[in-house]
Scaffold this motif. Sequence first.
Motif, PDB file in Angstrom:
ATOM      1  N   MET A   1      68.454  86.817  40.924  1.00 48.68           N
ATOM      2  CA  MET A   1      69.415  85.711  41.007  1.00 48.68           C
ATOM      3  C   MET A   1      70.836  86.224  40.844  1.00 48.68           C
ATOM      4  O   MET A   1      71.095  87.098  40.041  1.00 48.68           O
ATOM      5  CB  MET A   1      69.129  84.695  39.895  1.00 48.68           C
ATOM      6  CG  MET A   1      68.092  83.654  40.269  1.00 48.68           C
ATOM      7  SD  MET A   1      68.223  82.166  39.282  1.00 48.68           S
ATOM      8  CE  MET A   1      67.883  82.773  37.634  1.00 48.68           C
TER       9      MET A   1
ATOM     10  N   THR B   1      74.333  81.758  40.569  1.00 49.37           N
ATOM     11  CA  THR B   1      73.138  80.924  40.438  1.00 49.37           C
ATOM     12  C   THR B   1      72.742  80.761  38.977  1.00 49.37           C
ATOM     13  O   THR B   1      72.351  79.677  38.546  1.00 49.37           O
ATOM     14  CB  THR B   1      71.980  81.563  41.237  1.00 49.37           C
ATOM     15  OG1 THR B   1      72.428  81.786  42.567  1.00 49.37           O
ATOM     16  CG2 THR B   1      70.775  80.650  41.266  1.00 49.37           C
TER      17      THR B   1
ATOM     18  N   LEU C   1      74.923  78.192  37.396  1.00 39.13           N
ATOM     19  CA  LEU C   1      74.560  76.846  37.855  1.00 39.13           C
ATOM     20  C   LEU C   1      73.245  76.385  37.237  1.00 39.13           C
ATOM     21  O   LEU C   1      73.120  75.233  36.830  1.00 39.13           O
ATOM     22  CB  LEU C   1      74.475  76.820  39.383  1.00 39.13           C
ATOM     23  CG  LEU C   1      75.829  76.884  40.097  1.00 39.13           C
ATOM     24  CD1 LEU C   1      75.648  77.038  41.589  1.00 39.13           C
ATOM     25  CD2 LEU C   1      76.666  75.645  39.800  1.00 39.13           C
ATOM     26  N   MET C   2      72.274  77.286  37.146  1.00 41.83           N
ATOM     27  CA  MET C   2      70.987  76.893  36.559  1.00 41.83           C
ATOM     28  C   MET C   2      71.168  76.450  35.106  1.00 41.83           C
ATOM     29  O   MET C   2      70.584  75.478  34.666  1.00 41.83           O
ATOM     30  CB  MET C   2      69.963  78.050  36.626  1.00 41.83           C
ATOM     31  CG  MET C   2      69.215  78.194  37.941  1.00 41.83           C
ATOM     32  SD  MET C   2      68.513  76.676  38.629  1.00 41.83           S
ATOM     33  CE  MET C   2      67.212  76.297  37.462  1.00 41.83           C
TER      34      MET C   2
ATOM     35  N   TYR D   1      73.780  75.150  33.872  1.00 42.82           N
ATOM     36  CA  TYR D   1      74.458  73.857  33.962  1.00 42.82           C
ATOM     37  C   TYR D   1      73.445  72.738  34.240  1.00 42.82           C
ATOM     38  O   TYR D   1      73.423  71.709  33.562  1.00 42.82           O
ATOM     39  CB  TYR D   1      75.503  73.958  35.069  1.00 42.82           C
ATOM     40  CG  TYR D   1      76.267  72.696  35.389  1.00 42.82           C
ATOM     41  CD1 TYR D   1      77.198  72.170  34.503  1.00 42.82           C
ATOM     42  CD2 TYR D   1      76.071  72.045  36.604  1.00 42.82           C
ATOM     43  CE1 TYR D   1      77.911  71.030  34.813  1.00 42.82           C
ATOM     44  CE2 TYR D   1      76.786  70.907  36.928  1.00 42.82           C
ATOM     45  CZ  TYR D   1      77.706  70.405  36.030  1.00 42.82           C
ATOM     46  OH  TYR D   1      78.397  69.277  36.361  1.00 42.82           O
ATOM     47  N   PHE D   2      72.589  72.956  35.235  1.00 44.12           N
ATOM     48  CA  PHE D   2      71.585  71.934  35.565  1.00 44.12           C
ATOM     49  C   PHE D   2      70.621  71.721  34.400  1.00 44.12           C
ATOM     50  O   PHE D   2      70.298  70.593  34.046  1.00 44.12           O
ATOM     51  CB  PHE D   2      70.792  72.323  36.821  1.00 44.12           C
ATOM     52  CG  PHE D   2      71.637  72.379  38.057  1.00 44.12           C
ATOM     53  CD1 PHE D   2      72.550  71.384  38.336  1.00 44.12           C
ATOM     54  CD2 PHE D   2      71.538  73.444  38.939  1.00 44.12           C
ATOM     55  CE1 PHE D   2      73.344  71.425  39.473  1.00 44.12           C
ATOM     56  CE2 PHE D   2      72.322  73.504  40.080  1.00 44.12           C
ATOM     57  CZ  PHE D   2      73.231  72.497  40.342  1.00 44.12           C
ATOM     58  N   ASP D   3      70.166  72.830  33.797  1.00 43.62           N
ATOM     59  CA  ASP D   3      69.240  72.712  32.668  1.00 43.62           C
ATOM     60  C   ASP D   3      69.855  71.876  31.556  1.00 43.62           C
ATOM     61  O   ASP D   3      69.202  71.023  30.976  1.00 43.62           O
ATOM     62  CB  ASP D   3      68.874  74.094  32.127  1.00 43.62           C
ATOM     63  CG  ASP D   3      67.832  74.777  32.998  1.00 43.62           C
ATOM     64  OD1 ASP D   3      67.243  74.076  33.852  1.00 43.62           O
ATOM     65  OD2 ASP D   3      67.618  75.991  32.839  1.00 43.62           O
TER      66      ASP D   3
ATOM     67  N   LEU E   1      80.072  69.158  43.556  1.00 46.40           N
ATOM     68  CA  LEU E   1      78.988  69.415  42.628  1.00 46.40           C
ATOM     69  C   LEU E   1      79.489  69.157  41.219  1.00 46.40           C
ATOM     70  O   LEU E   1      80.458  69.738  40.787  1.00 46.40           O
ATOM     71  CB  LEU E   1      78.531  70.876  42.766  1.00 46.40           C
ATOM     72  CG  LEU E   1      77.467  71.329  41.783  1.00 46.40           C
ATOM     73  CD1 LEU E   1      76.262  70.418  41.820  1.00 46.40           C
ATOM     74  CD2 LEU E   1      77.051  72.751  42.081  1.00 46.40           C
TER      75      LEU E   1
ATOM     76  N   VAL F   1      74.616  65.499  40.165  1.00 47.95           N
ATOM     77  CA  VAL F   1      73.370  65.858  39.474  1.00 47.95           C
ATOM     78  C   VAL F   1      72.625  64.585  39.045  1.00 47.95           C
ATOM     79  O   VAL F   1      71.403  64.497  39.156  1.00 47.95           O
ATOM     80  CB  VAL F   1      73.649  66.775  38.260  1.00 47.95           C
ATOM     81  CG1 VAL F   1      72.387  66.985  37.437  1.00 47.95           C
ATOM     82  CG2 VAL F   1      74.194  68.121  38.737  1.00 47.95           C
TER      83      VAL F   1
ATOM     84  N   HIS G   1      71.162  74.337  48.822  1.00 47.07           N
ATOM     85  CA  HIS G   1      71.077  75.296  47.718  1.00 47.07           C
ATOM     86  C   HIS G   1      71.057  74.557  46.367  1.00 47.07           C
ATOM     87  O   HIS G   1      70.230  74.823  45.495  1.00 47.07           O
ATOM     88  CB  HIS G   1      72.268  76.251  47.802  1.00 47.07           C
ATOM     89  CG  HIS G   1      72.224  77.362  46.808  1.00 47.07           C
ATOM     90  ND1 HIS G   1      71.176  78.244  46.715  1.00 47.07           N
ATOM     91  CD2 HIS G   1      73.104  77.738  45.833  1.00 47.07           C
ATOM     92  CE1 HIS G   1      71.408  79.115  45.737  1.00 47.07           C
ATOM     93  NE2 HIS G   1      72.571  78.818  45.190  1.00 47.07           N
TER      94      HIS G   1
ATOM     95  N   MET H   1      68.022  74.243  43.377  1.00 44.08           N
ATOM     96  CA  MET H   1      68.176  74.574  41.960  1.00 44.08           C
ATOM     97  C   MET H   1      67.822  73.385  41.069  1.00 44.08           C
ATOM     98  O   MET H   1      67.204  73.541  40.018  1.00 44.08           O
ATOM     99  CB  MET H   1      69.598  75.055  41.688  1.00 44.08           C
ATOM    100  CG  MET H   1      69.831  76.459  42.214  1.00 44.08           C
ATOM    101  SD  MET H   1      71.394  77.137  41.665  1.00 44.08           S
ATOM    102  CE  MET H   1      72.512  76.252  42.718  1.00 44.08           C
ATOM    103  N   VAL H   2      68.226  72.187  41.506  1.00 45.71           N
ATOM    104  CA  VAL H   2      67.904  71.001  40.706  1.00 45.71           C
ATOM    105  C   VAL H   2      66.389  70.780  40.679  1.00 45.71           C
ATOM    106  O   VAL H   2      65.810  70.444  39.649  1.00 45.71           O
ATOM    107  CB  VAL H   2      68.649  69.753  41.241  1.00 45.71           C
ATOM    108  CG1 VAL H   2      68.098  68.483  40.635  1.00 45.71           C
ATOM    109  CG2 VAL H   2      70.131  69.864  40.949  1.00 45.71           C
TER     110      VAL H   2
ATOM    111  N   SER I   1      65.018  73.156  38.181  1.00 43.57           N
ATOM    112  CA  SER I   1      65.307  72.729  36.818  1.00 43.57           C
ATOM    113  C   SER I   1      64.412  71.563  36.406  1.00 43.57           C
ATOM    114  O   SER I   1      63.964  71.476  35.272  1.00 43.57           O
ATOM    115  CB  SER I   1      66.779  72.343  36.707  1.00 43.57           C
ATOM    116  OG  SER I   1      67.094  71.901  35.417  1.00 43.57           O
TER     117      SER I   1
END
Lengths: 106, 257
Positions: free
Chosen positions: A1, A5, A8-9, A11-13, B134, B139, B167, B171-172, B175
């Motif tokens: 990764m 990325t 961002l991961m 952030y999403f988590d 974004l 989200v 992309h 990722m979402v 997650s």
Amino acid sequence: MSGNTDVLMGYFDSLLTTLEEDPRKTIVSDLLAGAAAQVPDDDYTPVATDTIALGMRVIPLKPPAKVNGGAINRITALQLLTVVKTIPPSRLKLHILSCCAGVLDV
Amino acid sequence: MKIWSISNQKGGVGKTTSVVSLGGLLADQGHRVLLVDLDPHGSLTSYFGQDPDGLERSLYHLFFEQRWRNVDYIRDTLKPTSLANVSMLPATTSLATLERQVSGQDGMGLVLARSLAQLWDDYDYALLDTPPILGVLLVNALAACQQLVIPTQTEHLALKGLERMVHTLKMVMKSQKRELPYTIVPTLFDRRTSASLTSLKEMRRTYQGALWDEAIPVDTRLRDASHEGVFPHQLDPNTRGVRAYRHLLAQLCGEKR
Ligand SMILES: Nc1ncnc2c1ncn2[C@@H]1O[C@H](COP(=O)(O)OP(=O)(O)O)[C@@H](O)[C@H]1O
Ligand SMILES: [Mg+2]
């Protein structure tokens, strides 16, 4: 990764997980408690910090109780706050903040 | 309730137009529809005559004091549209500050999903109009929806926005540990221009499986409808744009044409 990325991961988590559901919180909290308990009771020496799986360093929040232990605790917490200020928003950051809040009794 | 998010990380590609067109056609079939404006610009909110700078309550307010738990508060925040069976959860410009206000708080991507859960039996469909950036709002939409529609203008520069969107979506999904089906919808298609034709070809090559096999044509009647503040099919049920959206709706609902 790619680094992008990764960021961002994280952030999403963080946006998509609530505190109760996060097992990492318990791990960090246990490690922090353990590190604090290991501090020797004699003269204050900076305790070796452990690098844990999350890639974060655990800094003990509880230096020796001698020489005005309470004050040193608070100073350590304040120092930690200045460090944690510089890291991006994350669960870990939130957790450290709440630990510091506990020590400072705010 | 079925929840569709209409998203692309690019502006001006027809997101709001698609939300209004599809929402209107669903309502025309007798469904109860909720349109949600997640864009701080509040285009959807303005479309139906509300002022994003003047409203006292909006989606923004659900992020604080756990109002997403309060079904009465959420219902009182909704606004009417030009059809009786379509309501709107409006946006206010304050949404632009949300990123900063909720930073560091976990779980803030789930506020919309939780709010919609409170309205689960009030509506058959919820359509989410999202901002092109974004952030916490996008989200929230991706976390709440069961299906994603990606309007993509048929011109070369738009392909980058599409790539980013796909992309982000991946990722979402990672997650959240779930699969989210998506449909790419070519928009503002003009068969007389080579830009439209080339970019459509390019989309086919890269995204065959997810690409809708028709396109929404340029149709000024869609713009007229937004000036009048009515759903496009109310203005003209048979204009080219509305007919294309009708085909798209059939596809999204899983009906074969
Ligand atoms: N198929 C179309 N034909 C003609 N004009 C369109 C079409 N789709 C959108 N528009 C117009 O293009 C502009 C941008 O569309 P909009 O739906 O607001 O995009 P977004 O929400 O992605 O920013 C608006 O003025 C809208 O009326
Ligand atoms: Mg829009």
